[in-house]
Design an enzyme around this catalytic site. Sequence first.
Site, short mmCIF file in Angstrom:
data_model
loop_
_atom_site.label_atom_id
_atom_site.label_comp_id
_atom_site.label_asym_id
_atom_site.label_seq_id
_atom_site.Cartn_x
_atom_site.Cartn_y
_atom_site.Cartn_z
N GLN A 96 -12.80 19.92 33.06
CA GLN A 96 -11.78 20.71 33.78
C GLN A 96 -12.19 22.17 33.82
O GLN A 96 -11.59 22.96 34.53
CB GLN A 96 -10.43 20.59 33.05
CG GLN A 96 -9.84 19.21 33.05
CD GLN A 96 -8.66 19.13 32.08
OE1 GLN A 96 -7.50 19.29 32.47
NE2 GLN A 96 -8.96 18.91 30.82
N HIS A 114 -12.34 20.64 38.24
CA HIS A 114 -11.56 21.77 38.78
C HIS A 114 -12.47 22.81 39.41
O HIS A 114 -12.09 23.98 39.55
CB HIS A 114 -10.70 22.41 37.69
CG HIS A 114 -9.57 21.54 37.23
ND1 HIS A 114 -8.94 21.73 36.02
CD2 HIS A 114 -8.97 20.48 37.80
CE1 HIS A 114 -7.98 20.82 35.88
NE2 HIS A 114 -7.98 20.05 36.94
N CYS A 125 -14.53 22.64 55.49
CA CYS A 125 -15.54 21.57 55.45
C CYS A 125 -15.98 21.23 54.02
O CYS A 125 -16.70 20.25 53.81
CB CYS A 125 -16.75 21.94 56.30
SG CYS A 125 -17.79 23.20 55.57
N CYS A 149 -17.41 30.53 56.19
CA CYS A 149 -18.37 29.45 55.93
C CYS A 149 -19.55 29.52 56.89
O CYS A 149 -19.33 29.59 58.11
CB CYS A 149 -17.66 28.11 56.08
SG CYS A 149 -18.76 26.71 55.94
N CYS A 152 -19.14 26.17 59.24
CA CYS A 152 -18.04 25.91 60.18
C CYS A 152 -17.16 27.13 60.43
O CYS A 152 -16.15 27.02 61.13
CB CYS A 152 -17.19 24.74 59.65
SG CYS A 152 -16.11 25.23 58.30
N GLY A 189 -11.23 18.72 23.47
CA GLY A 189 -10.65 20.03 23.70
C GLY A 189 -9.79 20.17 24.92
O GLY A 189 -9.91 21.15 25.67
N THR A 190 -8.93 19.18 25.17
CA THR A 190 -7.96 19.33 26.25
C THR A 190 -6.57 18.94 25.76
O THR A 190 -6.43 18.01 24.97
CB THR A 190 -8.32 18.50 27.50
OG1 THR A 190 -7.29 18.67 28.48
CG2 THR A 190 -8.46 17.02 27.18
N1 APR Z 1 -12.06 22.45 19.41
C1 APR Z 1 -11.17 21.46 19.69
N2 APR Z 1 -9.97 21.67 20.32
C2 APR Z 1 -9.68 22.95 20.64
C3 APR Z 1 -10.55 24.04 20.34
C4 APR Z 1 -11.79 23.74 19.70
N3 APR Z 1 -12.68 24.68 19.40
N4 APR Z 1 -9.98 25.18 20.81
C5 APR Z 1 -8.78 24.83 21.37
N5 APR Z 1 -8.60 23.49 21.26
C6 APR Z 1 -7.51 22.67 21.81
C7 APR Z 1 -6.17 23.38 21.95
O1 APR Z 1 -5.40 23.26 20.78
C8 APR Z 1 -5.54 22.61 23.11
O2 APR Z 1 -4.94 21.39 22.65
O3 APR Z 1 -7.90 22.37 23.15
C9 APR Z 1 -6.75 22.22 23.97
C10 APR Z 1 -6.91 23.12 25.21
O4 APR Z 1 -5.86 22.80 26.08
P1 APR Z 1 -5.49 23.76 27.32
O5 APR Z 1 -5.51 25.15 26.88
O6 APR Z 1 -4.23 23.22 27.91
O7 APR Z 1 -6.72 23.56 28.29
P2 APR Z 1 -7.00 22.36 29.29
O8 APR Z 1 -6.45 21.08 28.77
O9 APR Z 1 -8.42 22.40 29.63
O10 APR Z 1 -6.14 22.83 30.59
C11 APR Z 1 -6.21 22.05 31.73
O11 APR Z 1 -4.95 23.65 32.98
O12 APR Z 1 -4.51 25.84 33.26
C12 APR Z 1 -5.11 24.76 33.83
O13 APR Z 1 -6.88 24.65 35.38
C13 APR Z 1 -6.60 24.97 34.05
O14 APR Z 1 -8.40 23.38 33.70
C14 APR Z 1 -7.24 23.93 33.13
C15 APR Z 1 -6.15 22.90 32.98
#
Ligand code: APR
Length: 257
Positions: A96, A114, A125, A149, A152, A189-190
Amino acid sequence: MIRAKYAIALTGAGISTESGIPDFRGPSGIWTKNPQAERRAYQSYEELLSDPKKWWEQRLSGPSLLGDLEKAKPNAGHYALVELETMELLKCVITQNVDGLHEKAGSVNLIEYHGSALKLRCVDCGLRSKRGEFDLERLRTEGALPPRCPKCRGVVKTDGVSFGEPIPNDVAQRSLQEARKCDLILICGTSAVVYPFADLPRIARQRKDGPPKTVIIEVNTDATPLTEEKVSDYLVRGNTGEILPRLVETIRRIRES
Ligand code: APR
């Protein structure tokens, strides 16, 4: 992981915090600290469609919320995924993140779900270009924004996908294919709250045909809805920059023994 036939990784902002790039919803996340910026981000795509010149002028007038991405460097977490790909244990990384760090680290089969803040894309396009292919400063001083672009003449925007903007079709299709054929997912890490990306592990879970049940492993400092809803099988709590290199080390030792 060693027995997986087709393992993929899904990553989020958490994998880049150890490179000094803030995440969004963690304790010191960009949205956590600046809810107003999040509200503005939700309007950005509409603003681009209604007045692309003004959108670009605003974008070029201040620093990026993510800091100077040109200078950012991958960390041990990014490199560990590259090693797993080199060991042919990891088949694809779907991220992401718009920071370009997986590409900089050397990931090959990489999907930037993303988009990338280091690239531009035609709204009409879909043609992608490197940011450096446009002299945005000259266009601004000559009052010739938005960039157009070369194929296009459509309006060109940053390749990063804004809230409310559809995921480009090529990216959406490739990601679905990967989710449908994998038998193991490493989720790194999301917070897994942004859709349609957060659907990918559920799609991998649901499918009827193909290999047996997909194993889903989260590597994150915190639990997520995937943990709570038992979509994932395991949560390995901690920093990706520490845990992923350890995973590579363990696999290497098992292979050598
Ligand atoms: N190692 C593991 N986990 C981690 C670390 C790390 N070093 N640092 C942070 N985290 C965890 C946080 O606690 C959180 O749960 O990673 C997660 C990050 O989540 P978000 O900040 O919500 O990021 P993400 O999930 O990538 O967001 C998704 O939201 O704002 C939009 O477009 C943006 O792509 C992004 C999307």
